[in-house]
Design a protein around this motif. Structure first.
Motif, mmCIF file in Angstrom:
data_model
loop_
_atom_site.group_PDB
_atom_site.id
_atom_site.type_symbol
_atom_site.label_atom_id
_atom_site.label_comp_id
_atom_site.label_asym_id
_atom_site.label_seq_id
_atom_site.Cartn_x
_atom_site.Cartn_y
_atom_site.Cartn_z
ATOM 1 N N GLU A 166 -7.401 -21.332 62.861
ATOM 2 C CA GLU A 166 -6.907 -22.642 62.453
ATOM 3 C C GLU A 166 -6.212 -23.283 63.647
ATOM 4 O O GLU A 166 -5.363 -22.657 64.289
ATOM 5 C CB GLU A 166 -5.912 -22.531 61.289
ATOM 6 C CG GLU A 166 -6.489 -21.923 60.022
ATOM 7 C CD GLU A 166 -7.371 -22.911 59.263
ATOM 8 O OE1 GLU A 166 -7.262 -24.131 59.538
ATOM 9 O OE2 GLU A 166 -8.158 -22.460 58.412
ATOM 10 N N LEU A 167 -6.568 -24.525 63.950
ATOM 11 C CA LEU A 167 -6.002 -25.225 65.104
ATOM 12 C C LEU A 167 -5.542 -26.602 64.679
ATOM 13 O O LEU A 167 -6.329 -27.383 64.135
ATOM 14 C CB LEU A 167 -7.045 -25.380 66.218
ATOM 15 C CG LEU A 167 -7.550 -24.117 66.921
ATOM 16 C CD1 LEU A 167 -8.831 -24.417 67.683
ATOM 17 C CD2 LEU A 167 -6.489 -23.590 67.878
ATOM 18 N N ASN A 168 -4.286 -26.921 64.920
ATOM 19 C CA ASN A 168 -3.787 -28.252 64.612
ATOM 20 C C ASN A 168 -2.740 -28.678 65.626
ATOM 21 O O ASN A 168 -1.904 -27.877 66.053
ATOM 22 C CB ASN A 168 -3.176 -28.302 63.212
ATOM 23 C CG ASN A 168 -4.223 -28.561 62.141
ATOM 24 O OD1 ASN A 168 -4.608 -29.708 61.902
ATOM 25 N ND2 ASN A 168 -4.703 -27.488 61.520
ATOM 26 N N SER A 169 -2.804 -29.939 66.003
ATOM 27 C CA SER A 169 -1.816 -30.539 66.885
ATOM 28 C C SER A 169 -1.182 -31.705 66.137
ATOM 29 O O SER A 169 -1.861 -32.654 65.766
ATOM 30 C CB SER A 169 -2.487 -31.034 68.176
ATOM 31 O OG SER A 169 -1.550 -31.646 69.034
ATOM 32 N N MET A 170 0.124 -31.618 65.900
ATOM 33 C CA MET A 170 0.841 -32.636 65.139
ATOM 34 C C MET A 170 1.570 -33.575 66.094
ATOM 35 O O MET A 170 2.140 -33.148 67.098
ATOM 36 C CB MET A 170 1.846 -31.996 64.181
ATOM 37 C CG MET A 170 1.316 -30.792 63.407
ATOM 38 S SD MET A 170 -0.170 -31.162 62.438
ATOM 39 C CE MET A 170 0.543 -32.213 61.174
ATOM 40 N N HIS A 171 1.569 -34.857 65.751
ATOM 41 C CA HIS A 171 2.132 -35.876 66.636
ATOM 42 C C HIS A 171 3.652 -35.935 66.483
ATOM 43 O O HIS A 171 4.214 -36.895 65.951
ATOM 44 C CB HIS A 171 1.510 -37.238 66.329
ATOM 45 C CG HIS A 171 1.765 -38.259 67.396
ATOM 46 N ND1 HIS A 171 1.296 -38.123 68.673
ATOM 47 C CD2 HIS A 171 2.445 -39.438 67.368
ATOM 48 C CE1 HIS A 171 1.673 -39.173 69.393
ATOM 49 N NE2 HIS A 171 2.379 -39.977 68.624
ATOM 50 N N MET A 172 4.310 -34.884 66.913
ATOM 51 C CA MET A 172 5.776 -34.835 66.925
ATOM 52 C C MET A 172 6.192 -33.858 68.012
ATOM 53 O O MET A 172 5.588 -32.800 68.184
ATOM 54 C CB MET A 172 6.328 -34.386 65.565
ATOM 55 C CG MET A 172 5.803 -33.049 65.062
ATOM 56 S SD MET A 172 6.452 -32.656 63.429
ATOM 57 C CE MET A 172 5.678 -31.058 63.120
ATOM 58 N N GLY A 173 7.231 -34.234 68.766
ATOM 59 C CA GLY A 173 7.682 -33.375 69.850
ATOM 60 C C GLY A 173 9.157 -33.597 70.125
ATOM 61 O O GLY A 173 9.785 -34.506 69.577
ATOM 62 N N CYS A 174 9.708 -32.776 70.999
ATOM 63 C CA CYS A 174 11.153 -32.824 71.211
ATOM 64 C C CYS A 174 11.600 -34.101 71.927
ATOM 65 O O CYS A 174 12.721 -34.570 71.718
ATOM 66 C CB CYS A 174 11.622 -31.582 71.969
ATOM 67 S SG CYS A 174 10.842 -31.327 73.574
ATOM 68 N N VAL A 175 10.735 -34.695 72.748
ATOM 69 C CA VAL A 175 11.098 -35.950 73.407
ATOM 70 C C VAL A 175 10.985 -37.112 72.428
ATOM 71 O O VAL A 175 11.896 -37.935 72.304
ATOM 72 C CB VAL A 175 10.226 -36.204 74.655
ATOM 73 C CG1 VAL A 175 10.499 -37.594 75.228
ATOM 74 C CG2 VAL A 175 10.494 -35.141 75.715
ATOM 75 N N SER A 176 9.867 -37.187 71.708
ATOM 76 C CA SER A 176 9.686 -38.299 70.759
ATOM 77 C C SER A 176 10.713 -38.242 69.635
ATOM 78 O O SER A 176 11.260 -39.278 69.222
ATOM 79 C CB SER A 176 8.262 -38.277 70.187
ATOM 80 O OG SER A 176 7.975 -37.043 69.549
#
Length: 508
Positions: A166-176
């Protein structure tokens, strides 16, 4: 020829490897040697560039942010000198995925480094992270969950041994998230609750499936998770293992502190203090949404994954080959015909590569894979199938491929038949247009020669390449016995002539 065969032929040393991960928060470089099939790290470098923090209201990278990145890359460039091109991978992640002027920065970065820079999609980033993490862990049986919190995106992967499932990249990060919820450094219960809720909302699309698949162990990578692990150990809440109970306690302490400046009391480095609450909120939400009870930290990350990906290509275990084969199976491509077109196109490429400047391994790979997949669009409809195929290749998640390579592959498939118009190359980097145009001509020629689909070997034709002209000479009598092929070639002459390209057809 593959990258490894070129290295062998030219006496280059494929044992020296290097990777650069241009992340939204930090840039990292690893230099290593391949010794008896094992990667041995020679040097690691990393700098907080915060490229993602330099996106303006129009999603353009500011001059200041670009300069920070280029200054860092200049320091990296000195260490890269002498590394064979086939041993280097340099990639950009979320900040360069969303930046409207990403190509501007990439062009400058390539001038500084002297090596190509590619942007990878989120799922490809997740695959490479899992590859890097799994190679730094014991080869245990059972599924593992891997989480990597970056500056602009967070990757969630479930896999077993070295294979992601299973591979997923979520649009949230420590800078944003820092910019959204902790811009002035204040940490309040309300702000933390809002950040955690936002992250949980992002995870709604995957948490049920991930819980259903399940895992036996959870592992975190990246600086944010490492910092959390270190703080839990320094507070003697755990031995560095991240537990649900320890995360609850740390949340209370962060809110009580009230400001990121006080994080120094917990041992958080100054350059990480501003983003620490955001990274914590994302991981805390993941623990809740995915019902994680315990997590270990692993040193492996994207940059290590890039190194192991290079090794796979050198040792003929290229994940891209598996991706192409999977596409052929999924879309019921006529593989025998694709192989015949490939054999014909490569015979043409070998005769024109030097004259047209198409002698890199990437040129050959692009042509080979375009031949195998040129009919992929038939699974949708015969009408305009070249356009359907281009769409599939442009927008599918293709493990192992960068976004630019996918676009180039889609361009060749789009242009392999019918009108050879400027629209085929819309959106193409002007510096790459001539290269793609030549490769497209070779693919079109191979498709025409194999149009009969009788799988016979290509004739021993002779090609003479000039700037905008190609002369092909067939064995005596070959065209006389194939009037339909001759008619196809004459039609191709007309298509190419409309783009000021001359195709001359001769018989010995």
């Amino acid at each position: 020829m593959t990258a490894s065969s070129i290295a062998e032929k030219e006496g280059l040393s494929p044992d020296l490897l290097a990777s650069i991960d241009m992340g939204s928060n930090s840039f990292h470089m690893v230099v290593a040697r391949l010794v008896h099939g094992e990667i041995r790290t020679v040097e690691k470098m990393g700098e907080k560039v915060q490229l993602g923090d330099g996106l303006d209201e129009h999603n353009n990278l500011t001059e200041e942010a670009q300069q920070r990145g280029l200054d860092c890359l200049r320091r990296f460039a000195q260490r890269l000198q002498g590394t064979p091109p086939e041993g280097v991978q340099i990639v950009g992640t979320n900040a360069l995925r969303v930046a409207r002027n990403a190509q501007e920065f990439i062009d400058k970065a390539e001038d500084v480094l002297g090596y190509p820079v590619e942007v990878i999609a989120g799922r490809e980033e997740a695959r490479l992270i899992y590859l890097g993490v799994s190679h730094t862990l014991s080869d245990d049986e059972g599924r593992r969950l891997v989480i990597d919190i970056g500056g602009g995106s967070t990757e969630f992967i479930i896999g077993e041994r070295f294979e992601p499932q299973e591979l997923n990249s979520m649009h949230m990060g420590c800078v944003s998230f820092r910019n959204l919820y902790f811009p002035d450094g204040k940490i309040t219960r309300k702000l933390m609750d809002r950040a955690v809720l936002h992250a949980e909302q992002e995870l709604q699309s995957i948490w049920r499936r991930y819980r259903k698949v399940g895992w036996q162990s959870a592992v975190g990578s990246s600086g944010s998770i490492k910092a959390i692990s270190n703080i839990l150990a320094s507070l003697k809440l755990t031995d560095g293992t991240i537990t649900r109970a320890a995360m609850d306690e740390l949340r209370i302490r962060l809110v009580d502190m009230g400001n990121v400046e006080k994080l120094s009391e917990l041992g958080v480095r100054e350059d990480r203090q501003s983003i620490f609450p955001a990274g914590f909120a994302i991981l805390y939400a993941a623990f809740r949404a995915l019902d994680i009870q315990e997590m270990a930290f692993a040193d492996g990350a994207l940059r290590e994954g890039l190194l192991y990906d290079i090794v796979g290509r050198i040792q003929h275990e290229d994940v891209r080959e598996r991706t192409i084969a999977a596409l052929q199976e999924r879309y019921h491509v006529d593989q025998a015909h694709g192989a015949a077109v490939e054999q014909t196109a490569l015979a043409a490429w070998e005769q024109t590569a030097n004259q047209w400047g198409l002698f890199t391994p990437a040129d050959e790979d692009l042509l080979r894979w375009a031949c195998r997949l040129h009919e992929i669009g038939l699974t949708i409809s015969h009408s305009q199938y070249h356009k359907h195929g281009a769409y599939l290749l442009h927008y599918s998640d293709l493990p192992g491929f960068t976004q630019q390579f996918q676009r180039d592959l889609a361009t060749l498939v789009r242009g392999h038949r019918r009108k050879f118009s400027p629209s085929v190359f819309e959106g193409t980097d002007p510096e790459e247009k001539a290269r793609l145009r030549y490769l497209c001509v070779l693919l079109r020629l191979a498709v025409v020669i194999q149009h009969s689909r009788n799988l016979e070997p290509a004739p021993e034709f002779i090609l003479k390449a000039e700037e905008n002209k190609l002369t092909i000479t067939f064995p005596e009598g070959w065209l006389d016995e194939r009037p339909l092929t001759l008619a196809d070639l004459k039609n191709e002459q007309d298509y190419l002539a409309r783009q000021d390209f001359t195709l001359d057809i001769n018989a010995e």
